[in-house]
Scaffold this motif. Structure first.
Motif, short mmCIF file in Angstrom:
data_model
loop_
_atom_site.label_atom_id
_atom_site.label_comp_id
_atom_site.label_asym_id
_atom_site.label_seq_id
_atom_site.Cartn_x
_atom_site.Cartn_y
_atom_site.Cartn_z
N LYS A 54 35.46 88.01 66.29
CA LYS A 54 35.06 86.93 65.36
C LYS A 54 34.78 87.47 63.96
O LYS A 54 34.79 86.72 62.99
CB LYS A 54 33.89 86.11 65.92
CG LYS A 54 32.54 86.76 65.84
CD LYS A 54 31.49 85.75 66.27
CE LYS A 54 30.07 86.28 66.32
NZ LYS A 54 29.70 87.50 65.68
N ASP A 55 34.55 88.79 63.84
CA ASP A 55 34.32 89.38 62.51
C ASP A 55 35.61 89.91 61.90
O ASP A 55 35.60 90.57 60.86
CB ASP A 55 33.33 90.55 62.62
CG ASP A 55 31.99 90.09 63.18
OD1 ASP A 55 31.56 89.00 62.78
OD2 ASP A 55 31.40 90.83 64.00
N SER A 56 36.72 89.69 62.58
CA SER A 56 37.99 90.26 62.13
C SER A 56 38.77 89.26 61.28
O SER A 56 38.36 88.11 61.11
CB SER A 56 38.81 90.65 63.36
OG SER A 56 39.93 91.39 62.98
N VAL A 57 39.92 89.72 60.79
CA VAL A 57 40.78 88.82 60.04
C VAL A 57 41.23 87.68 60.96
O VAL A 57 41.58 87.91 62.12
CB VAL A 57 42.00 89.59 59.47
CG1 VAL A 57 42.83 90.27 60.54
CG2 VAL A 57 42.89 88.69 58.63
N LYS A 58 41.20 86.47 60.41
CA LYS A 58 41.61 85.31 61.22
C LYS A 58 43.05 84.95 60.90
O LYS A 58 43.36 84.46 59.82
CB LYS A 58 40.70 84.11 60.95
CG LYS A 58 39.34 84.28 61.55
CD LYS A 58 38.53 82.99 61.56
CE LYS A 58 37.20 83.25 62.27
NZ LYS A 58 36.49 84.45 61.80
N VAL A 116 38.45 88.16 55.23
CA VAL A 116 38.51 89.59 54.88
C VAL A 116 37.60 89.85 53.68
O VAL A 116 37.36 88.95 52.87
CB VAL A 116 39.96 90.06 54.55
CG1 VAL A 116 40.84 89.94 55.78
CG2 VAL A 116 40.56 89.29 53.39
N HIS A 117 37.10 91.07 53.61
CA HIS A 117 36.07 91.37 52.59
C HIS A 117 36.45 92.63 51.83
O HIS A 117 35.84 93.68 52.01
CB HIS A 117 34.71 91.50 53.28
CG HIS A 117 34.42 90.33 54.17
ND1 HIS A 117 34.11 89.08 53.68
CD2 HIS A 117 34.49 90.21 55.53
CE1 HIS A 117 33.97 88.23 54.69
NE2 HIS A 117 34.21 88.89 55.83
N PRO A 118 37.46 92.52 50.99
CA PRO A 118 37.95 93.71 50.28
C PRO A 118 37.01 94.13 49.15
O PRO A 118 36.28 93.29 48.61
CB PRO A 118 39.27 93.21 49.68
CG PRO A 118 39.05 91.74 49.48
CD PRO A 118 38.18 91.29 50.61
N LYS A 119 37.06 95.41 48.83
CA LYS A 119 36.35 95.88 47.63
C LYS A 119 37.39 95.86 46.51
O LYS A 119 38.29 96.69 46.52
CB LYS A 119 35.82 97.30 47.82
CG LYS A 119 34.81 97.42 48.94
CD LYS A 119 34.38 98.88 49.12
CE LYS A 119 33.81 99.10 50.50
NZ LYS A 119 34.83 99.37 51.54
N LEU A 120 37.26 94.91 45.61
CA LEU A 120 38.29 94.76 44.59
C LEU A 120 37.79 95.19 43.22
O LEU A 120 36.70 94.80 42.80
CB LEU A 120 38.74 93.29 44.50
CG LEU A 120 39.42 92.69 45.72
CD1 LEU A 120 39.71 91.20 45.50
CD2 LEU A 120 40.71 93.43 46.03
N ALA A 121 38.58 95.99 42.52
CA ALA A 121 38.27 96.30 41.12
C ALA A 121 38.81 95.13 40.28
O ALA A 121 39.55 94.28 40.78
CB ALA A 121 38.96 97.60 40.73
#
Ligand SMILES: Cc1cc2nc3c(=O)[nH]c(=O)nc-3n(C[C@H](O)[C@H](O)[C@H](O)COP(=O)(O)O)c2cc1C
Length: 252
Positions: A54-58, A116-121
């Motif tokens: 459930k915490d993964s990409v859907k 999803v929780h990317p670290k984006l510049a």
């Protein structure tokens, strides 16, 4: 471990995964692979592993049966150069995972982007996700039907090539590389890449737009071509970027 040619032949977009996490030793191999590719490419590549699905990409239910607990998250600016670079390097991950017997799928569109929780510049975006896991033993009807539908429009190998020679006059190894490009993935199977052969000078280019994914597709096509060349003992490497050639020793 599968050979590279077997991996090229067997790879499909996997739409159904076993509900079990990757073995630690497998995860370690994938992590090493991603670390090397990230260093070589400068592309944002994060191999995300979560405990609970459930915490993964859907992934969209219309295209996939369930999900995975490990996926590759690709980030970068949205430029053509970055797209090509991301496609070229991340597809080497896909081929490596395939050689390990794992299922993968390039998924740039049909997933919940909030999952999803990317670290984006500044100026960066998610370019694609690539789920990776054990394919279910039984290939579900959904996967076969989606694939058959998308693949029925496959171009013929000779249609990919621009040359002064007939396709049948081109070297056998080159024709097998073209076949590998045709068998490779592209967004909605648009197959928007052409290859050219002029006196042994080989180039690849986008010949039609493909849902703004054409530069990812260009990099993927180059990775498929190069992997097939190496598998046949042809040492060569693609230059990335406009006018990039496949550098190889013609005497080989
Ligand atoms: C850049 C890229 C983006 C893709 N995005 C999606 C997607 O959002 N959803 C999906 O179901 N398949 C996606 N695919 C998978 C393609 O539909 C698939 O590769 C193509 O139809 C060929 O089928 P095959 O990979 O099984 O050979 C994508 C493929 C690529 C290369």
């Amino acid at each position: 471990m599968l050979s590279m040619m077997e991996a090229i032949e067997r790879r499909v977009s996997c739409r159904s995964y076993e509900k079990k996490p990757l073995e630690p030793s497998t995860l370690e191999k994938l992590t090493d692979c991603v670390n090397q590719l990230r260093d070589a490419s400068g592309i944002g590549m994060e191999l995300v592993t979560v405990e609970d699905e459930k915490d993964s990409v859907k992934l969209a239910r219309s295209m996939f049966n369930g999900g995975v607990t490990t996926y590759l998250l690709l980030t970068g600016d949205g430029s053509p150069a970055t797209g090509e670079r991301a496609g070229y390097y991340a597809h080497q991950f896909v081929l490596y995972a395939t050689r390990l017997g794992l299922g993968t799928c390039w998924v740039a569109g049909t997933y919940d982007h909030h999952s999803v929780h990317p670290k984006l510049a500044e100026g960066e975006q998610v370019l694609s996700v690539i789920p990776v896991g054990y394919p279910t033993e039984k290939v579900p009807l959904k996967q076969s039907m989606i694939r058959a539908g998308l693949r029925k429009g496959d171009r013929k190998d000779e249609a990919f090539v621009e040359s002064e020679l007939l396709f049948t006059q081109l070297p056998e190894w080159f024709r097998r590389c073209v076949e590998a490009v045709r068998m490779g993935p592209s967004a909605v199977n648009g197959q928007p890449i052409n290859l050219s052969w002029q006196d042994g000078v080989i180039r690849a280019k986008v010949w039609k737009e493909n849902h703004r994914m054409e530069y990812l597709d260009l990099g993927i096509a180059k990775a498929q071509f190069e992997a097939a060349a190496h598998a046949q003992g042809i040492k060569g490497h693609w230059e990335l970027g406009k006018e990039g050639r496949f550098q190889w020793e013609q005497s080989e």
